[in-house]
Enzyme design. Structure first.
Site, short mmCIF file in Angstrom:
data_model
loop_
_atom_site.label_atom_id
_atom_site.label_comp_id
_atom_site.label_asym_id
_atom_site.label_seq_id
_atom_site.Cartn_x
_atom_site.Cartn_y
_atom_site.Cartn_z
N HIS B 121 2.73 -4.17 -7.57
CA HIS B 121 3.68 -4.63 -6.65
C HIS B 121 3.42 -6.34 -8.01
O HIS B 121 2.71 -6.28 -8.76
CB HIS B 121 2.10 -4.57 -5.38
CG HIS B 121 2.89 -6.41 -4.48
ND1 HIS B 121 2.45 -7.35 -4.02
CD2 HIS B 121 3.13 -5.72 -3.27
CE1 HIS B 121 2.74 -7.91 -3.42
NE2 HIS B 121 2.95 -7.09 -2.53
N ASP B 198 -5.97 -1.49 -7.08
CA ASP B 198 -5.34 -2.05 -6.66
C ASP B 198 -5.34 -1.24 -4.44
O ASP B 198 -4.83 -0.35 -5.51
CB ASP B 198 -3.62 -2.96 -6.57
CG ASP B 198 -3.61 -3.39 -4.87
OD1 ASP B 198 -3.53 -3.79 -4.12
OD2 ASP B 198 -1.89 -3.49 -5.81
N GLN B 201 -2.84 -1.03 0.00
CA GLN B 201 -2.19 0.37 1.07
C GLN B 201 -3.63 1.84 1.06
O GLN B 201 -2.62 2.43 1.91
CB GLN B 201 -0.98 0.95 0.15
CG GLN B 201 -0.29 -0.01 -0.27
CD GLN B 201 0.49 -0.73 1.75
OE1 GLN B 201 0.65 0.28 2.32
NE2 GLN B 201 1.07 -1.61 0.88
N LYS B 224 -3.89 -6.01 6.56
CA LYS B 224 -2.61 -4.12 6.66
C LYS B 224 -3.89 -3.66 7.15
O LYS B 224 -3.94 -2.30 7.52
CB LYS B 224 -2.55 -3.97 5.02
CG LYS B 224 -1.63 -4.85 4.17
CD LYS B 224 -1.27 -3.93 3.27
CE LYS B 224 -0.78 -5.37 2.47
NZ LYS B 224 1.22 -5.98 2.68
N CYS B 364 8.67 -6.54 -3.35
CA CYS B 364 7.51 -6.70 -4.23
C CYS B 364 6.75 -5.91 -5.22
O CYS B 364 6.45 -5.94 -6.12
CB CYS B 364 6.34 -7.89 -3.56
SG CYS B 364 6.73 -9.09 -2.85
#
Lengths: 161, 407
Positions: B121, B198, B201, B224, B364
């Site tokens: 991202h 990261d 998600q 999220k 993104c």
């Protein structure tokens, strides 16, 4: 040409037949020579891209005329159709008249569905009146116009916007 | 007790919404943000109605309650990700700020190399581009295979003795791919590089155990994972966070201040300048409670089932190409696809008419879109409250889209 109803935004007001026709059969597409300026504009939110060339005739003293606008682009139906309509409207006009059309189209796109477009000036571009209600799509409709404006300014020897 | 998605959906008021009469919302844009259960909304409202005050200052009752609630949110997050020490949990504005914090504070210089992947991202790519530009370090990246995986054959070529940081994504927001963290982290460790993961998600959908992951720092965001916007989390190993200089300066992050200079507060406050997102920490704590009660393994199993179902249903659509892994192995429920001859913007617009909310664009992650030769994709993504009926609505919507543009 009727202005789409103000009551319920509906897809038929967005995807008018004129827009779908231009999308499926775009006018003046492809990059041609000669040209004095070439620009590449992106719509970073959706990935639409256009490379556009402008060929002007004339001079600062005698006035400039839009001899040709050619382009290569990738994007949604709205951005593709808008590029096709834009070239129909500006090619052959002097830059001053073409800029007046640009100004009118910009006003229409910023109207949030409230404007009464000048059909004599905008011709097929009045079909985009419905687009102005869809904030996320206004940039699609304006992409090619912004590119034309930028390239034309460069071709006349001015600074870019 | 079995996973009762119908009962779970009752916790989310927005899922009852009709966008227009007779057009119920089919929300499949969960990789962008999740919806919020009443439990989270109530916790934030209760906080504002009963306990609102600034934290870590003042000795009045409300200030003490607010501080306890804010720090209580941190305790819950620490337990949720199995942090060894609650001081390892730093609240930020979002994942992006957490990743920028690392990119701004990890020491780098000329000759050093930072490694990312081609599926990052922009939030885990641009901060490192900036860091390299600022310090003279060099940015390198691990490429992707045609089926949407990291090209691990690249590892030995890209990660070298010069590598100081390896920053990569746990689960791709564009492709859905779940990366083999152990393999990449082991290679990074072997050359003495720091690892930043990261988890935006992955934390919401599979849960993570930071002590098992084997990385030095992770970033994720509350919105999220059924929590509010405005708060994210940086988890970092205590020894690493201790070494790093402050990121933002201001109140809350200082120990002693004179006109000539200042000293820094203890962790985690060293990285929390200014009034923090207090109500948001309360909301995040409630979201963590909610996820914990449902159970991350049960959530993961439900979403895996949906992913299998969606991959099969989508691939049966004529002219549809999945961008990313086409099977549900090592893959989450964010599914990007291209529909032949129809731009994603038009797909999204026509789906919206039928109440189906998906994301269109480059998500993104433009370099990954370029890698797969598409300017943009349409992406459908599920969450713990999604249903197979919603996948059916998507597929039926896609048939409608095709008919519209073929007429």
């Amino acid at each position: 040409m009727s202005v789409p109803s103000q009551s319920t935004p509906h897809l038929d007001s967005l995807y008018q037949e004129i827009i779908l026709d231009h999308y499926k059969h775009p006018h003046h597409r492809g990059l041609r020579e000669p040209f004095e300026a070439e620009v590449r504009h992106l719509n970073p939110t959706c990935g639409d891209e256009i490379t556009l060339r402008v060929h002007l005739e004339g001079s600062a003293a005698d006035g400039w005329r839009v001899a040709d606008v050619s382009y290569d682009s990738e994007g949604c139906s709205i951005s593709q159709a808008s590029a096709s309509v834009m070239t129909d409207l500006v090619i052959g006009k002097d830059v001053e008249s073409a800029t007046a059309v640009y100004d009118e189209f910009l006003t229409l796109m910023q109207s949030k569905g409230q404007a009464e477009p000048d059909e004599d000036l905008l011709e097929d571009a009045v079909a985009f009146a419905g687009v102005s209600r869809y904030a996320a799509r206004v940039k699609c409709a304006l992409l090619s116009w912004m590119a034309w404006r930028d390239a034309t300014t460069q071709a006349m020897g001015g600074s870019t916007a | 007790m079995s996973y009762d998605v119908a009962r779970i959906r009752k916790d989310f008021p927005i899922l009852d919404r009709e966008l227009r009469p007779g057009v119920p919302l089919v929300y499949l844009d969960n990789a962008a943000t999740s919806q919020k259960p009443a439990q989270v909304l109530d916790a934030m409202r209760d906080y504002y109605e009963q306990s609102n005050a600034n934290v870590h200052r003042g000795i009045h009752t409300l200030a003490e309650e607010a501080t306890a609630l804010y720090e209580g949110g941190r305790d819950k997050v620490a337990r949720f990700i199995n942090a060894g020490d609650v001081r390892e949990v730093v609240f930020t504005k979002n994942s992006t700020e957490a990743l920028n914090l690392m990119a701004r504070t990890l020491p780098l210089g000329p000759g050093d190399e930072v490694v990312v992947t081609e599926m990052e991202h922009h939030s885990n790519l641009v901060p490192w581009q900036l860091a390299c530009a600022r310090t003279g370090a060099t940015l390198k990246w691990i490429g992707l295979t045609d089926d949407g995986r990291l090209d691990l054959d690249d590892l030995d070529r890209v990660i070298t003795e010069r590598t100081k940081v390896v920053a990569f994504v746990h689960q791709s927001n564009l492709l859905g791919t779940v990366n083999p963290v152990d393999v990449v982290a082991a290679k990074a460790r072997s050359v003495g590089a720091r690892t930043v993961l990261d988890c935006s998600q992955s934390v919401p959908h599979m849960g993570v155990d930071v002590q098992a992951l084997g990385v030095d720092a992770i970033a994720f965001t509350a919105h999220k994972m059924c929590g509010p916007t405005g708060i994210g989390v940086l988890w970092g190993r205590l020894d690493l966070l201790d070494e790093l200089p402050p990121f933002l300066g201001g109140g809350e992050m200082i120990d002693e201040v004179t006109m000539a200079g200042s000293t820094w507060a203890q962790l985690p406050h060293k990285f929390e300048a200014g009034t923090p997102p207090i109500a948001e920490a309360v909301g995040l704590g409630a979201a963590v409670d909610y996820l914990t009660e449902l159970g991350m393994p049960a959530i993961r199993a439900h979403e895996h089932e949906l992913t299998v179902y969606a991959l099969e249903a989508l691939q049966a659509v004529d002219g549809l190409r999945i961008i990313g892994p086409t099977t549900a192995d090592e893959r989450g429920g964010a599914i990007s696809f291209a529909l032949e001859g129809i731009h994603p913007h038009d797909v999204g617009q026509l789906l919206d008419e039928r109440g189906v909310a998906v994301r269109v664009g480059h998500h993104c992650a433009r370099p990954a879109c370029l890698r797969y030769g598409v300017p943009a994709t349409t992406r459908a993504s599920v969450h713990l409250y999604s249903t197979t009926a919603e996948i059916d609505a998507l597929v039926s919507g896609l048939d409608h889209v095709k008919r519209f543009f073929e007429r």
